[in-house]
Design a protein around this motif. Sequence first.
Motif, mmCIF file in Angstrom:
data_model
loop_
_atom_site.group_PDB
_atom_site.id
_atom_site.type_symbol
_atom_site.label_atom_id
_atom_site.label_comp_id
_atom_site.label_asym_id
_atom_site.label_seq_id
_atom_site.Cartn_x
_atom_site.Cartn_y
_atom_site.Cartn_z
ATOM 1 N N GLU A 67 -33.181 52.250 16.951
ATOM 2 C CA GLU A 67 -33.168 53.140 15.708
ATOM 3 C C GLU A 67 -33.385 54.365 15.826
ATOM 4 O O GLU A 67 -32.891 55.383 15.062
ATOM 5 C CB GLU A 67 -33.974 52.327 14.799
ATOM 6 C CG GLU A 67 -33.773 50.885 14.425
ATOM 7 C CD GLU A 67 -32.107 50.763 13.873
ATOM 8 O OE1 GLU A 67 -31.566 51.433 13.177
ATOM 9 O OE2 GLU A 67 -31.535 49.620 14.365
ATOM 10 N N TYR A 102 -29.384 58.668 7.562
ATOM 11 C CA TYR A 102 -29.983 57.831 8.723
ATOM 12 C C TYR A 102 -31.544 58.051 8.757
ATOM 13 O O TYR A 102 -32.262 56.903 9.239
ATOM 14 C CB TYR A 102 -29.227 58.424 9.920
ATOM 15 C CG TYR A 102 -28.143 57.701 10.152
ATOM 16 C CD1 TYR A 102 -28.326 56.401 11.510
ATOM 17 C CD2 TYR A 102 -27.100 57.631 9.694
ATOM 18 C CE1 TYR A 102 -27.365 55.682 11.710
ATOM 19 C CE2 TYR A 102 -25.899 56.726 10.102
ATOM 20 C CZ TYR A 102 -26.146 56.001 11.082
ATOM 21 O OH TYR A 102 -24.817 54.998 11.545
ATOM 22 N N LYS A 156 -30.234 55.987 17.269
ATOM 23 C CA LYS A 156 -29.081 56.491 16.367
ATOM 24 C C LYS A 156 -29.703 57.583 15.454
ATOM 25 O O LYS A 156 -28.658 58.262 15.070
ATOM 26 C CB LYS A 156 -29.133 55.009 15.672
ATOM 27 C CG LYS A 156 -28.424 53.961 16.703
ATOM 28 C CD LYS A 156 -28.287 52.721 16.009
ATOM 29 C CE LYS A 156 -27.846 51.388 16.928
ATOM 30 N NZ LYS A 156 -27.609 50.250 16.336
ATOM 31 N N ASN A 186 -21.413 51.604 7.236
ATOM 32 C CA ASN A 186 -22.353 52.123 8.291
ATOM 33 C C ASN A 186 -23.308 51.083 8.976
ATOM 34 O O ASN A 186 -23.377 51.084 10.140
ATOM 35 C CB ASN A 186 -23.097 53.132 7.822
ATOM 36 C CG ASN A 186 -24.372 52.842 6.668
ATOM 37 O OD1 ASN A 186 -24.137 51.646 6.119
ATOM 38 N ND2 ASN A 186 -25.150 53.587 6.194
ATOM 39 N N ASP A 212 -23.112 50.609 13.016
ATOM 40 C CA ASP A 212 -24.580 50.892 13.863
ATOM 41 C C ASP A 212 -24.627 49.659 14.682
ATOM 42 O O ASP A 212 -25.043 49.591 15.886
ATOM 43 C CB ASP A 212 -25.632 50.812 12.827
ATOM 44 C CG ASP A 212 -25.635 52.137 12.237
ATOM 45 O OD1 ASP A 212 -24.908 53.294 12.554
ATOM 46 O OD2 ASP A 212 -26.551 52.495 11.267
#
Length: 270
Positions: free
Chosen positions: A41, A206, A44, A105, A109
């Motif tokens: 995470e 995000y 990303k 999204n 992801d």
Amino acid sequence: MHTIFEAIIIGIVEGLTEFLPVSSTGHMILAQSLMNTQNDEVMKTFDFVIQLGAIMAVVIIYWNRILSLFGLVKRKSQSMTGKKLNLLHILIGILPAGVIGLSVNHFVDDHLFNAVTVIVGLVLGGILMIIAEKKKGQPSTTVMDDLTYRQAFFIGLWQLVSIWPGFSRSGSTIAGGMLSGVSRAASADFTFIMAIPIMFGASGIYFLKNYHALSSTDLPFFVVGFLVAFVVALLAVVSFIKFVQKMQLTYFAYYRFVVAALFALYLLLS
């Protein structure tokens, strides 16, 4: 734990590719694969934050144009009819990706941030660019100020395919603009301005979604990546924007095919 070296390399890749129709996200994913970077995470979120750093270079280059959208400065229209690009054009352009992007999204992801999907996106995006170059006729809109609301909407629709990593936001929208009767240069200008609110929004989303996975030890990683992407993009943006405005998309498509083939071979042999 992500390293400063990773931040520098990925920041350079982002800064060099953000303004070319080759997919900066795809290139970052491939670079991370080569370095065996952990795709968590934190990474990303990092990818979106450093894209924001590169987009800040666009803010500087188009500063007067952006201020004119809010009526803060006066500028002479480049349109033969005296029209000017306004905020409604931008809103119409970002609406499709904003609405659809939010709804998919999680799927992107979880399933599309990998080297294989990037290879597919590079190839399919390259095919789209070749089609756009071969199918384009005499453009009805040669400067961004002459862009119609309908054309802004269709360019926004084409942006949806760039949700797939490897397609390229700029490649999809420039190709889509050309297929909608907009010149390559006008499509590129609108693409870069439209990217500003999109990247600010995506980075914010995000960060809010993944901030719990971040810690104070990640701060140097993010700061270095952001600054490297910003500086590299600032050095590259002027020449790259002019390059994209003038050069046929076909040549970028060939580059994408070569990268996809080389990386597919690397995956097969590794």
